[in-house]
Design a protein around this motif. Sequence first.
Motif, short mmCIF file in Angstrom:
data_model
loop_
_atom_site.label_atom_id
_atom_site.label_comp_id
_atom_site.label_asym_id
_atom_site.label_seq_id
_atom_site.Cartn_x
_atom_site.Cartn_y
_atom_site.Cartn_z
N GLU A 282 34.43 32.87 78.07
CA GLU A 282 34.18 34.10 78.79
C GLU A 282 33.16 33.85 79.90
N PRO A 283 33.40 34.30 81.11
CA PRO A 283 32.43 34.08 82.19
C PRO A 283 31.15 34.85 81.92
N PRO A 284 30.01 34.30 82.35
CA PRO A 284 28.75 35.02 82.19
C PRO A 284 28.75 36.26 83.07
N PRO A 285 27.93 37.22 82.71
CA PRO A 285 27.86 38.43 83.54
C PRO A 285 27.28 38.12 84.92
N GLY A 286 27.55 39.02 85.88
CA GLY A 286 27.00 38.87 87.23
C GLY A 286 27.93 38.09 88.14
N PRO A 287 27.53 37.94 89.41
CA PRO A 287 28.38 37.25 90.39
C PRO A 287 28.61 35.79 90.00
N GLN A 288 29.81 35.30 90.26
CA GLN A 288 30.15 33.92 89.95
C GLN A 288 30.01 33.06 91.21
N PRO A 289 29.52 31.83 91.05
CA PRO A 289 29.39 30.95 92.22
C PRO A 289 30.75 30.53 92.76
N TYR A 290 30.79 30.29 94.04
CA TYR A 290 31.96 29.75 94.73
C TYR A 290 33.18 30.66 94.63
N SER A 291 32.97 31.95 94.49
CA SER A 291 34.14 32.82 94.38
C SER A 291 34.43 33.47 95.72
N ALA A 292 35.65 33.23 96.18
CA ALA A 292 36.13 33.93 97.37
C ALA A 292 36.93 35.12 96.89
N PRO A 293 36.73 36.29 97.46
CA PRO A 293 37.34 37.50 96.92
C PRO A 293 38.86 37.43 96.86
N GLU A 294 39.50 36.69 97.78
CA GLU A 294 40.95 36.68 97.79
C GLU A 294 41.55 35.83 96.67
N GLU A 295 40.88 34.76 96.26
CA GLU A 295 41.51 33.86 95.32
C GLU A 295 40.50 33.17 94.42
N PRO A 296 39.81 33.90 93.54
CA PRO A 296 38.82 33.28 92.68
C PRO A 296 39.42 32.30 91.69
N ALA A 297 40.71 32.41 91.37
CA ALA A 297 41.30 31.55 90.35
C ALA A 297 41.23 30.08 90.73
N MET A 298 41.34 29.76 92.02
CA MET A 298 41.34 28.36 92.43
C MET A 298 39.95 27.75 92.45
N ASN A 299 38.93 28.58 92.62
CA ASN A 299 37.60 28.06 92.89
C ASN A 299 37.03 27.17 91.79
N PRO A 300 37.23 27.46 90.49
CA PRO A 300 36.71 26.53 89.48
C PRO A 300 37.27 25.12 89.63
N HIS A 371 39.04 25.40 102.80
CA HIS A 371 38.05 25.66 103.85
C HIS A 371 37.32 26.97 103.58
N ASP A 372 38.06 27.99 103.16
CA ASP A 372 37.41 29.26 102.80
C ASP A 372 36.35 29.03 101.72
N TRP A 373 36.75 28.30 100.70
CA TRP A 373 35.83 28.05 99.59
C TRP A 373 34.63 27.20 100.01
N ALA A 374 34.88 26.14 100.78
CA ALA A 374 33.79 25.25 101.19
C ALA A 374 32.76 26.01 102.02
N GLY A 375 33.20 27.01 102.77
CA GLY A 375 32.27 27.81 103.56
C GLY A 375 31.32 28.64 102.74
N THR A 376 31.59 28.81 101.44
CA THR A 376 30.70 29.59 100.58
C THR A 376 29.66 28.73 99.87
N LEU A 377 29.75 27.40 100.01
CA LEU A 377 28.83 26.51 99.30
C LEU A 377 27.42 26.66 99.85
N ALA A 378 26.47 26.78 98.97
CA ALA A 378 25.07 26.94 99.39
C ALA A 378 24.53 25.61 99.90
N PRO A 379 23.69 25.63 100.94
CA PRO A 379 23.08 24.39 101.42
C PRO A 379 22.18 23.77 100.36
N GLU A 380 22.02 22.45 100.47
CA GLU A 380 21.21 21.74 99.48
C GLU A 380 19.74 22.11 99.58
N ASN A 381 19.28 22.40 100.81
CA ASN A 381 17.88 22.78 101.04
C ASN A 381 17.84 23.69 102.26
#
Length: 727
Positions: A282-300, A371-381
């Motif tokens: 079961e996913p933890p509560p709250g926003p999930q990392p790397y989730s694009a609203p159109e297609e969260p299934a692929m992001n994991p 590309h959509d997904w990669a654009g959501t990745l947080a910078p390292e610093n």
Amino acid sequence: MDSADGGAPVSNLITGGKFIGDTIQAQYVSINQYQQVDTRPRHTPNAAPAPPGFLADRDLIRARLDEAVAGLGSRSSPLVVALTGPPGIGKTDLALHWAKGHLQGFPGGVLYVDMSPSGAFEPRDTAGALETLHQQLDTRPDELPSDVSALSAYYRARTSAEPCLVFLDGLVTPGPVKELLPGHPASLVLITSRSELGGLRHTVERPVSMRVGALDDASCTQVFLYYAESDSGALSPQDADRLSEVVATFRGRPAAARVAGARAADLSAGGHLGTLFPAPTEPPPGPQPYSAPEEPAMNPHFAASYAALDAPAQRVVRALGRHPARECADELIDALAGGAAPGASVRSALLAAQLLERPAPGRVRMGGAVHDWAGTLAPENPAEESELLATQASWYLHRAAAAAHLVSKRWRIGSLFAHPALLNGVFTSEEQALDAMEADLENAVAVARILHEAQRYGEVCELTEALRDTFFRRKHPTRWIESARLGAEAAERLLDEATDRAARQSAWLLLARMRFELAFAHYDRGGESGLAAAHRHYTDALDAAKQAGHARTQSSALEGLGMVALQHERPLEARELFLQALQALGDIDHPRGRALLHYHLGRAASAAHRHDEAAEQLLDARRRFAALPDRYNEARALTRYAQARLAAGDPDEAVRRLDEALPLFAGRTAPKEEADARLVRGDAYRAKGESERARADWQSALDAYDALGSLWSGVARSRLGELAQGE
């Protein structure tokens, strides 16, 4: 034009099919009629990217496509088919695979335009799409029309002889489709889109829409096992039991199956699915990392593949997510990875992981969903965002400057051009440089746009100036004008920010240069609106150059205004402006600029029917070019002089000077200009009554124009036809 900067652009702009009239103009020509059928030698393009290695199922849609094209031969207008569906569903892969098996049905070739190169919701403008299509059709860039309707009409003429397949990938809205329909009625326009394109039926006649849905589990399993380099019979009992659970997580998306399969390719080395793909929780509560609203299934699956990469490869993925376009050159990966060797290693890793594709040699591409997904990745610093933009900007700027340095030694203000040794070795030839830069022009302008948004105005101006020479040689006027506009707006911001006197004077000069670049881009595009905009921006450039006290740019702006006056058939006004441009140069050591201004003075005098004055100025220009030496422009001056003497009723002198000009073109890589000279000499021979010599020159010119795919072949063909009728 731009003599004070050492450039010598020549715009032979022909905006239509058959030439009307008897005279040839060697500088700027507008032809406003189009032949319905283009009779020039055919160039058969095949511009579509290579399809991925494997496609599962889709039998029903492929059968529907086969059925749709079966009746193409009886159609009165091209068929439009739209494949729609969410990201990652495989629309583009399906279209490319189907097209590859049907090339024989489209002898006119395959054309391809990415209709959203800068993101799924950022549509490409219609003019830019048409310019891309003309490039693939090998239309001469100096013969591109100046507005969308003319571009579209010319495109239809160029595609009217044989059926072709036009692939519009990632269409955002249906608006551009009507202008992008090819000319042959048995052609096919194949569209992919995330949108349902409900308005398409109001744009074109009876379009066909096909919804691309999710793959079934069996097909997803095929995709997964193909990229895992395995098959179901080779799986251990433990993995076979786990496989159905893994496949269910793809939710019918081949993009997820492909990336997950690539990650599982080490199964034969002792791994197992339970390790790579633990049972879902079961996913933890709250926003999930790397989730694009159109297609969260692929992001994991994307995230898991990303997590398996080393740190340099992860950094490149984050950088590409911030890159404005999905496709780029291999060398940009090298720059982002820190060098050619690590870059090659990173490319191999990302291609193997199916996070990158190879659409063409030397190019890599991220699929839209990745590309959509990669654009959501947080910078390292906190500093990484700025560092990645700086690296991309520096790479595009250095490449553009290196290409510009090879193409022309004109005077420039950019700091890189003060150190030409830094620009050597990037490219091995002028042609290689222009080819490489042309492939990345859209990306470079998009980077300039991002720099402008980031308020890095100085870099915008440098990139604008560096791109100018590639744009001039390869055109793409829509992007050129956008680039120049960004530069002018950036210079205005720098002027607003300048505080002390020295900073303001420097900013005024930069603004003068950027307004000059914008004027030149509009002038080169041509047409009434282009000339009006050029006049406005040349005037602004002149005012800014006076504020900066920069004589060289004042001279360039005056010259530009003179060129506009010539196009408006005001030769005496042009003559006065060219004289002012000469005066503005003062004692600046610039012999080539003066030679070009004398050449323009000769053109103005000839247009004003001041034949003796024209002869004096053009011969003066010829002497100045010979002293440089500059054989190419020496030959051009002699050709223009010959035209002036022919207009003055002295064909003997015209032939004598053209006999001098033609050998000067040898080895100059100027077949168009040499053909122009032969055409004029044919005119002179005809005026002398020497029909056979006229015929020989006109035929030679026709052969050259045909080889170049130039609309000027119509001029030569018309001359030969008139001669035959007269006999």
